[in-house]
Design an enzyme around this catalytic site. Structure first.
Site, short mmCIF file in Angstrom:
data_model
loop_
_atom_site.label_atom_id
_atom_site.label_comp_id
_atom_site.label_asym_id
_atom_site.label_seq_id
_atom_site.Cartn_x
_atom_site.Cartn_y
_atom_site.Cartn_z
N ARG A 271 -25.92 33.32 1.02
CA ARG A 271 -25.55 31.93 0.74
C ARG A 271 -26.16 31.07 1.84
O ARG A 271 -25.66 31.04 2.96
CB ARG A 271 -24.02 31.82 0.74
CG ARG A 271 -23.47 30.58 0.05
CD ARG A 271 -22.02 30.37 0.42
NE ARG A 271 -21.92 29.93 1.79
CZ ARG A 271 -20.90 30.21 2.62
NH1 ARG A 271 -19.89 30.94 2.22
NH2 ARG A 271 -20.90 29.75 3.86
N HIS A 275 -20.19 26.97 2.03
CA HIS A 275 -19.52 27.38 0.79
C HIS A 275 -19.54 26.24 -0.23
O HIS A 275 -19.91 26.42 -1.39
CB HIS A 275 -18.07 27.79 1.12
CG HIS A 275 -17.24 28.10 -0.07
ND1 HIS A 275 -17.42 29.25 -0.81
CD2 HIS A 275 -16.23 27.42 -0.66
CE1 HIS A 275 -16.54 29.26 -1.81
NE2 HIS A 275 -15.81 28.16 -1.74
N TYR A 284 -18.63 29.52 11.65
CA TYR A 284 -18.38 30.97 11.59
C TYR A 284 -19.64 31.82 11.47
O TYR A 284 -19.56 33.01 11.34
CB TYR A 284 -17.39 31.31 10.45
CG TYR A 284 -17.78 30.75 9.10
CD1 TYR A 284 -18.68 31.42 8.28
CD2 TYR A 284 -17.24 29.54 8.63
CE1 TYR A 284 -19.03 30.92 7.04
CE2 TYR A 284 -17.58 29.03 7.40
CZ TYR A 284 -18.47 29.72 6.60
OH TYR A 284 -18.82 29.22 5.38
C1 TPP Z 1 -7.58 33.79 -7.21
C2 TPP Z 1 -8.20 32.92 -6.16
N1 TPP Z 1 -7.88 33.09 -4.86
C3 TPP Z 1 -8.44 32.31 -3.91
C4 TPP Z 1 -9.33 31.33 -4.27
C5 TPP Z 1 -9.93 30.43 -3.19
N2 TPP Z 1 -11.37 30.72 -3.06
C6 TPP Z 1 -12.29 29.95 -3.66
S1 TPP Z 1 -13.83 30.49 -3.41
C7 TPP Z 1 -13.30 31.78 -2.44
C8 TPP Z 1 -14.28 32.75 -1.85
C9 TPP Z 1 -14.99 33.53 -2.90
O1 TPP Z 1 -16.04 34.27 -2.35
P1 TPP Z 1 -17.02 35.12 -3.23
O2 TPP Z 1 -16.28 35.82 -4.32
O3 TPP Z 1 -17.80 35.98 -2.32
O4 TPP Z 1 -17.94 34.06 -3.96
P2 TPP Z 1 -18.92 32.95 -3.36
O5 TPP Z 1 -18.09 31.69 -3.19
O6 TPP Z 1 -19.48 33.45 -2.08
O7 TPP Z 1 -19.94 32.75 -4.40
C10 TPP Z 1 -11.91 31.76 -2.33
C11 TPP Z 1 -11.12 32.72 -1.56
C12 TPP Z 1 -9.62 31.17 -5.63
N3 TPP Z 1 -10.50 30.26 -6.07
N4 TPP Z 1 -9.05 31.99 -6.56
#
Ligand code: TPP
Length: 374
Positions: A271, A275, A284
């Site tokens: 990435r 985010h 971080y």
């Molecule tokens: C069930 C749930 N828990 C927590 C969140 C908060 N949240 C949004 S994005 C994220 C990180 C996700 O990371 P990843 O799966 O690696 O995907 P990326 O954003 O890196 O594409 C979190 C914890 C959420 N959207 N849904």
């Protein structure tokens, strides 16, 4: 239930380990310098297919940059950019046929567009106007899921239903590395394997779940290794290598279509940006780490490769850039136009019969809206 006679891999008397475990290294067919890397198992897609996908790659990068700009201008609420992950995005969209289905996440706007969805309709969600602005049935693209991993279960349900109906449908279900820690991920993979449904789980391992690095997410040898625990093959692929992605995903889709059941593909990518605009990645992770991925950029290596093949020259590159600018201009026009939203929509479409609390809140909002501005 699983029918062993429908498992071609086992018919060939292969041991589970020999076909379910991923390659020792992520599959790569074009290296960061744009040179072909031979692979016995995965053929290189032909040049024309790569050129067509390269076009989408360049458009995808432009879409990411334009969306970021629109957020800064206040025209969109939020944009989780896939800058650096565009090869994954394009491959996920083009590895399936028209009748197949794509189940994307909030980060997968470029995949949604590469499947043919109108950019303004797709960005309605991230503008904050509506839960989703496009009709999922128009291009067989489910809504972009924000709750992590929920879309994997929906994808398995659609694939299972298609199988029961005897349809020729394969489903590609996308998620990030962080989502693999969710219970829904486990349930989706287990159900898919037990019921042998035609679904390909495509994990974009971009190394971070917001600020959580992969080593705090899992200590498995790789995310692709998780597949064998469910009884399906896992493969890992260089997620910045468009050619490898098309080949690996293409093979998994073909296998699922031929009745071979589900598979898990993990793409190693990065990435490149925060985010979302609500995050500051410099808090971080170090710039050195980010810089290491700049030289692995998916667009640059494909440009070099296609130029060396004489498929890409200044003229073709110019046409592609013009196409990308046209899409960016349409995004600006569409998102700079004021949208008309009804605040009371917040209370519609959730319950057939609204709860007393919702009725109360809706009435309060109506009163507030009716009040003259001070
Ligand atoms: C069930 C749930 N828990 C927590 C969140 C908060 N949240 C949004 S994005 C994220 C990180 C996700 O990371 P990843 O799966 O690696 O995907 P990326 O954003 O890196 O594409 C979190 C914890 C959420 N959207 N849904």
């Amino acid at each position: 239930m699983q029918d062993p006679s429908r498992r071609p891999d086992l018919d060939q008397q292969a041991t589970a380990e020999s076909y379910m475990l991923p390659s020792a290294q992520p599959v790569q067919l074009v290296d960061p310098d744009g040179r072909h890397v031979h692979n016995d198992k995965y053929p290189l897609p032909d040049g024309e297919a790569l050129l067509a996908a390269y076009r989408e790659l360049v458009v995808g990068r432009r879409v990411n940059d334009q969306a970021n700009a629109l957020v800064r201008q206040g025209r969109m609420a939020v944009y989780p950019s896939s800058h650096g992950q565009e090869a994954c995005q394009v491959a996920a969209a083009v590895c399936i046929d028209k009748q197949d289905w794509l189940f994307p996440t909030y980060r997968d706007t470029v995949a949604v567009l590469a499947r043919g969805v109108d950019p303004i309709q797709a960005l309605t969600l991230l503008r904050g106007d509506w839960h989703s602005g496009y009709d999922p049935y128009e291009h067989n693209v489910s809504i972009q899921a924000t709750p992590l991993a929920t879309q994997l279960l929906h994808a398995v349900g659609v694939a299972h239903a298609a199988k029961l109906k005897g349809e020729n449908t394969v489903v590609v279900a996308m998620c990030g590395d962080g989502a693999t820690s969710e219970g829904d991920f486990h349930e989706a993979l287990n159900f898919a394997a037990v019921f042998h449904v035609p679904v390909v789980f495509f994990v974009q391992n971009n190394q971070y779940a917001i600020s959580v690095p992969l080593h705090h997410q899992t200590v498995a040898p790789s995310l692709a290794h998780k597949a064998i625990g469910y009884g399906m093959p896992g493969e890992r692929v260089d997620g910045n290598d468009l050619a490898a992605l098309l080949s690996v995903l293409g093979k998994a889709v073909e296998r699922a279509r031929d009745g071979g059941g589900p598979a898990l593909v993990e793409a190693h990518t990065y990435r490149m940006q925060s985010h979302t605009n609500a995050d500051d990645a410099t808090r971080y992770r170090k710039d050195d780490e980010v810089q290491q991925w700049v030289s692995k950029d998916p667009i640059q290596r494909m440009r070099t490769y296609l130029t060396d093949l004489n498929l890409l020259d200044e003229e073709v590159e110019k046409n592609i850039a013009e196409k990308a600018e046209t899409v960016a201009a349409a995004m600006r026009d569409g998102l700079n136009a004021e949208s008309e939203v009804d605040p009371e929509d917040l209370f519609r479409y959730v319950f057939t019969e609204k709860t007393s609390q919702l009725l109360e809140q809706a009435a309060k909002l109506r009163d507030e809206l009716a009040r003259e501005p001070a």
